[in-house]
Design an enzyme around this catalytic site. Structure first.
Site, PDB file in Angstrom:
ATOM      1  N   ASP A 280     -39.283   3.653  -8.852  1.00 23.34           N
ATOM      2  CA  ASP A 280     -38.852   4.201  -7.433  1.00 23.34           C
ATOM      3  C   ASP A 280     -38.168   5.641  -7.113  1.00 23.34           C
ATOM      4  O   ASP A 280     -37.589   5.254  -8.458  1.00 23.34           O
ATOM      5  CB  ASP A 280     -37.480   2.918  -6.914  1.00 23.34           C
ATOM      6  N   CYS A 318     -56.750  16.099  -1.710  1.00 18.81           N
ATOM      7  CA  CYS A 318     -56.355  14.668  -1.033  1.00 18.81           C
ATOM      8  C   CYS A 318     -57.250  14.083  -0.256  1.00 18.81           C
ATOM      9  O   CYS A 318     -57.716  15.303   0.861  1.00 18.81           O
ATOM     10  CB  CYS A 318     -55.150  15.168  -0.819  1.00 18.81           C
ATOM     11  N   CYS A 323     -53.689  15.730   5.138  1.00 15.22           N
ATOM     12  CA  CYS A 323     -55.049  16.639   4.561  1.00 15.22           C
ATOM     13  C   CYS A 323     -56.324  16.582   5.543  1.00 15.22           C
ATOM     14  O   CYS A 323     -56.338  17.634   5.686  1.00 15.22           O
ATOM     15  CB  CYS A 323     -54.715  16.293   2.963  1.00 15.22           C
TER      16      CYS A 323
HETATM   17 ZN    ZN Z   1     -52.679  14.826   1.851  1.00 17.83          ZN
END
Ligand code: ZN
Length: 388
Positions: A280, A318, A323
Site C-alpha cells: 500500500d 497507458c 490517457c
Molecule cells: Zn493513463
C-alpha cells in the site's frame, strides 16, 4: 487460519511469488497493490473508478475512521463495507502509525498510546486491545496488530526495546481477536466480520539480527499473514531493499507477506523480487493531486510548461480513461486552473499505472521474466529520469 481466508502460491520466479489470496469477500491476485482509502474513500475517485481500474482490495485508516465518524456508528450501519458501499476486501491498519506521527500530541507507554485528535484536540487512547476492537467493529477483511512505529534513525537499544514491545502488543492483539471472534457476547464490542484475518508486523529497524528475531517470535504467535513495518521512514532505498531481502526468508512460505507503506513503482518490483506479496502507498494518489504522473518513461510533472501545447496523452502506452481521452495540454490547463477534475483524472491514471504495474509483475513471474521487468523499472524510475 480464520474461516474463508486462504493463500495459495501458483507460480514462482526465483524468490518472487504469484498467488491468490482468498477472503470471504473475494479473491485477490497477488502480488497486489492496495490503493489507500484513508477515510473510506480513495481521494478524488469513486468506487466505480476503482473497480474499473481492477482494484481488488483497498486500505482504510483506523485512526481517521475512529475519530470521524467513529466505529460505533459504522458498526450500527452494518460495518465498513456496507457503510462505504465497497463489496471487495478491505484491509485496515491499526491506527498506530497515524497516532505515532502526531509528535507532541501523543504519549507512549507500555500499555498503549494516548493522543489528541488532529481534528478537535479531544483525548483518545489506543491499546493493543482497543485497536483490535475498533477494527472488529469496522469489520475489515484483514486487520493489523498495533505496533510501535519508531522514528528513523534510532539507536540499537531503542530499536531492540521497541521491537520487544511490538511483540508484547502483537500477543495482546491476537488474544483479543480470538476472544472477540469466539465469544457470543464479547463485552459490548460489535464484531461485524467474525471471519476477520489478522496480520502480525515484523519490526527491528535496519538490524538484520533484530528483524530475524522479530520475525521468528511474531510467527510463533501465529497470524494469517505477516507485514514488514518500520520501513520507508527515511532510510536510504538500498537499505530498505536489504532489510526486506533479509526479513522475507524468515516468514512462512505459505502466508502472505505485506510491505507496509511502500513505495515507488521501482520499489514494488524490487520488493516482489525479494518475496513480497502485498503493498500500500499514498504515492500514486497524493502525487496525482500534486500534478505528478507515473508513466512507463518515468515521472511526469503536468505543471511543467513544456506540456502546455502537447496534444499527446500523458502516457502513450497507458490504456486508462485519462490517457484514452485527454491531452497533456488539457490536463495541465485543468491543474493550473485548480479544477477538481484535475485531481480525478490524474488519480485515475496513477492508480491505473500502479495496478497495471502489478499486472505486469504477475505476468512476468508466470513467464519467468521478472528480472527483465525489474531492470526496466529501475531505469525508468531512477532519480535522473524525473521530469521536475
Ligand atoms: Zn493513463
Amino acid at each position: 487460519m480464520r474461516s474463508g481466508f486462504a493463500f495459495r502460491i501458483t507460480h514462482r520466479d526465483n524468490l518472487a511469488r504469484r498467488g491468490e489470496l482468498a477472503t470471504s469477500r473475494g479473491v485477490i491476485q497477488t502480488p497486489a497493490f492496495m490503493p489507500v482509502g484513508t477515510q473510506g474513500a480513495v481521494k478524488a475517485l469513486t468506487h466505480r473508478d476503482l473497480e474499473e481500474s481492477g482494484a481488488e482490495i483497498i486500505l482504510a485508516n483506523t485512526y481517521h475512521l475512529h475519530l470521524r465518524p467513529g466505529e460505533g456508528l459504522i458498526a450500527r450501519l452494518g460495518g465498513l463495507h456496507r457503510f462505504i458501499g465497497w463489496r471487495a476486501p478491505i484491509l485496515t491498519d491499526s491506527g498506530g502509525y497515524q497516532a505515532f506521527s502526531l509528535g507532541e500530541r501523543r504519549v507512549i507507554d507500555e500499555d498503549g498510546i494516548s493522543f489528541r485528535s488532529h481534528l478537535d484536540g479531544s483525548a483518545h487512547r489506543f491499546t493493543p486491545e482497543r485497536a483490535t476492537e475498533i477494527q472488529a467493529a469496522l469489520g475489515s477483511d484483514i486487520a493489523m496488530v498495533l505496533d510501535e512505529c519508531l522514528a528513523y534513525p534510532a539507536t540499537p537499544d531503542a530499536t531492540r526495546q521497541s521491537m520487544h514491545r511490538t511483540l508484547r502488543w502483537a500477543r495482546r492483539c491476537r488474544d483479543r481477536l480470538v476472544t472477540l471472534c469466539e465469544s457470543s457476547a464479547p463485552g459490548g464490542v460489535a464484531v461485524t466480520n467474525p471471519g476477520q484475518a489478522q496480520f502480525g508486523i515484523v519490526q527491528g529497524g535496519i538490524d538484520p539480527a533484530l528483524r530475524s528475531e522479530s520475525a521468528g517470535a511474531t510467527v510463533g504467535i501465529g497470524f494469517e499473514g505477516y507485514a514488514i513495518g518500520g520501513l520507508s521512514v527515511g532510510e536510504p532505498v538500498d537499505v530498505m531493499y536489504e532489510v526486506v531481502g533479509a526479513t522475507a526468508p524468515h516468514l512462512p512460505d505459505d502466508r502472505p507477506r505485506y510491505l507496509m507503506g511502500t513505495g515507488t513503482p521501482a520499489d514494488l518490483v524490487e520488493a516482489v523480487s525479494r518475496g513480497i506479496d502485498l503493498f500500500d502507498c499514498v504515492l500514486p494518489t497524493r502525487n496525482a493531486r500534486n500534478g505528478q504522473l507515473f508513466t512507463g518513461e518515468g515521472r511526469l510533472n503536468i505543471r511543467n510548461a513544456r506540456h502546455a501545447e502537447d496534444a499527446g496523452p500523458p502516457d502513450e502506452s497507458c490504456t486508462c480513461y485519462t490517457c484514452r481521452h485527454y491531452s497533456r495540454a488539457y490536463l495541465r490547463h485543468l491543474f493550473m486552473a485548480g479544477e477538481i477534475t484535475a485531481h480525478t483524472l490524474n488519480t485515475l491514471h496513477n492508480v491505473h499505472f500502479y495496478l497495471d504495474t502489478m499486472r505486469r509483475i504477475r505476468e512476468a513471474i508466470v513467464f519467468g521474466t521478472l528480472e527483465k521487468l525489474r531492470v526496466a523499472y529501475h531505469q525508468a524510475f531512477s532519480p535522473r529520469s524525473s521530469d521536475s
